[in-house]
Every structure is written in structure tokens, then in C-alpha cells.
Design an enzyme around this catalytic site. Sequence first.
Site, PDB file in Angstrom:
ATOM      1  N   THR A  22      12.961  -5.802  15.232  1.00 39.97           N
ATOM      2  CA  THR A  22      11.877  -5.137  14.506  1.00 39.97           C
ATOM      3  C   THR A  22      10.855  -6.118  13.938  1.00 39.97           C
ATOM      4  O   THR A  22       9.773  -5.697  13.515  1.00 39.97           O
ATOM      5  CB  THR A  22      12.445  -4.354  13.304  1.00 39.97           C
ATOM      6  OG1 THR A  22      13.156  -5.289  12.466  1.00 39.97           O
ATOM      7  CG2 THR A  22      13.377  -3.238  13.754  1.00 39.97           C
ATOM      8  N   HIS A  39      -6.850 -12.958   4.127  1.00 36.36           N
ATOM      9  CA  HIS A  39      -6.696 -12.614   2.707  1.00 36.36           C
ATOM     10  C   HIS A  39      -5.429 -13.168   2.068  1.00 36.36           C
ATOM     11  O   HIS A  39      -5.424 -13.488   0.886  1.00 36.36           O
ATOM     12  CB  HIS A  39      -6.698 -11.095   2.535  1.00 36.36           C
ATOM     13  CG  HIS A  39      -8.053 -10.470   2.743  1.00 36.36           C
ATOM     14  ND1 HIS A  39      -8.338  -9.171   2.407  1.00 36.36           N
ATOM     15  CD2 HIS A  39      -9.200 -10.981   3.265  1.00 36.36           C
ATOM     16  CE1 HIS A  39      -9.610  -8.903   2.695  1.00 36.36           C
ATOM     17  NE2 HIS A  39     -10.146  -9.985   3.242  1.00 36.36           N
ATOM     18  N   HIS A  92      -9.284 -14.496  -2.879  1.00 40.68           N
ATOM     19  CA  HIS A  92      -7.985 -14.412  -2.210  1.00 40.68           C
ATOM     20  C   HIS A  92      -7.102 -15.606  -2.583  1.00 40.68           C
ATOM     21  O   HIS A  92      -5.882 -15.490  -2.656  1.00 40.68           O
ATOM     22  CB  HIS A  92      -8.172 -14.320  -0.700  1.00 40.68           C
ATOM     23  CG  HIS A  92      -9.047 -13.173  -0.301  1.00 40.68           C
ATOM     24  ND1 HIS A  92      -8.715 -11.862  -0.556  1.00 40.68           N
ATOM     25  CD2 HIS A  92     -10.279 -13.144   0.277  1.00 40.68           C
ATOM     26  CE1 HIS A  92      -9.681 -11.069  -0.128  1.00 40.68           C
ATOM     27  NE2 HIS A  92     -10.641 -11.820   0.376  1.00 40.68           N
TER      28      HIS A  92
HETATM   29  C1  RB5 Z   1      19.630  -6.946  16.149  1.00 40.16           C
HETATM   30  O1  RB5 Z   1      20.303  -5.867  16.706  1.00 40.16           O
HETATM   31  C2  RB5 Z   1      18.599  -6.462  15.142  1.00 40.16           C
HETATM   32  O2  RB5 Z   1      19.251  -5.967  14.012  1.00 40.16           O
HETATM   33  C3  RB5 Z   1      17.638  -7.562  14.782  1.00 40.16           C
HETATM   34  O3  RB5 Z   1      17.025  -8.051  15.925  1.00 40.16           O
HETATM   35  C4  RB5 Z   1      16.500  -7.183  13.869  1.00 40.16           C
HETATM   36  O4  RB5 Z   1      15.812  -6.074  14.342  1.00 40.16           O
HETATM   37  C5  RB5 Z   1      16.821  -7.077  12.455  1.00 40.16           C
HETATM   38  O5  RB5 Z   1      15.950  -6.838  11.594  1.00 40.16           O
END
Ligand code: RB5
Length: 152
Positions: free
Chosen positions: A68, A99, A134
Amino acid sequence: MIALACDHTGVAMKQEIMKMLDEMGLEWKDYGNYDANNRDDDYPIYGYKAAKAVADGECDRGILICGTGIGIGIAAGKVKGIRVCTCSDVYSAILSKQHNDSNILTMGARVVGTEVAKLIAKSWLTAEFQGGRHQRRVEMIERIENGEAPEA
Ligand code: RB5
């Protein structure tokens, strides 16, 4: 010098970012992970290594990738002096430099496609901090980091 790091989810995307940096004539150092099949790896280890390299001045900025972009960003942001932006759009990436003087960009390999990630990274790398009001706000963030209230 750009610090690069990822967990297993980001190995392929990191390799594409490396190629882009080469094309841009920018040097990079890779702080791992190197194995896309190692699902037991832990993103804080790689996030910390790259963030420490930036905080210590060994690298100027960092680009970090996990599934993520969030976990590796939270880990990197715990290192003193690090200002992380976790981005999945170009506008946020540019503004986070202009900024907030962000010094680490994180992205999610499960969130954005490789070409979008490259565009985000390129926009962030070429944006410049605007200073002025900033700068005052970045200094407030630094005071919070030092356990103080933001207002002097
Ligand atoms: C791995 O499965 C996942 O948890 C990691 O890559 C990440 O997204 C964590 O924030």
C-alpha cells in the site's frame, strides 16, 4: 543519491524505478528487499534502512514501496528528520515537495500501476520546495518531532 527500498510486493516496481532513475541520470542505492518471493519479509526493516540513509545524509531522498505504501511509510517516518508522503497521484507528490519538503516518497505496488508510479516519482523528484511560509510549517513539524509544541 536516491535511497530505494521495498518489501516483496514492490521488487518489480522498484526495478522499473531504477531504470527510470538511470534514464534521468540520477544515482541510487538499493536497501532491499531483493526477493519478490519472500512473503515473510518485514517492510519496517527496509523502510528503516533507507530512511536512516536519508536522515544521515548518505542519500538525498528516498523512494520506498510496499503493498500500500503505508506500512513502509509509517516505519520510515519514525526516523528523525524524515518527512514521508505516501502518494498515488501526481498532484499530491508535487505539493508534498513544494509545501512539505517531503524527503521520502512511498507508493503502493498494489495500489498504482508501474507507469503511474514512475510519473509520480518523476514529478516528485523534479519538484522544488517553495520555502517561505512553508518553511515555518516544516520547522513546526520539527518541533513536534523534538517533543515540543509547534508554536515557539
Ligand atoms: C504485505 O503483505 C503488506 O502488508 C505490505 O506490503 C504493506 O502493504 C504494508 O503496509
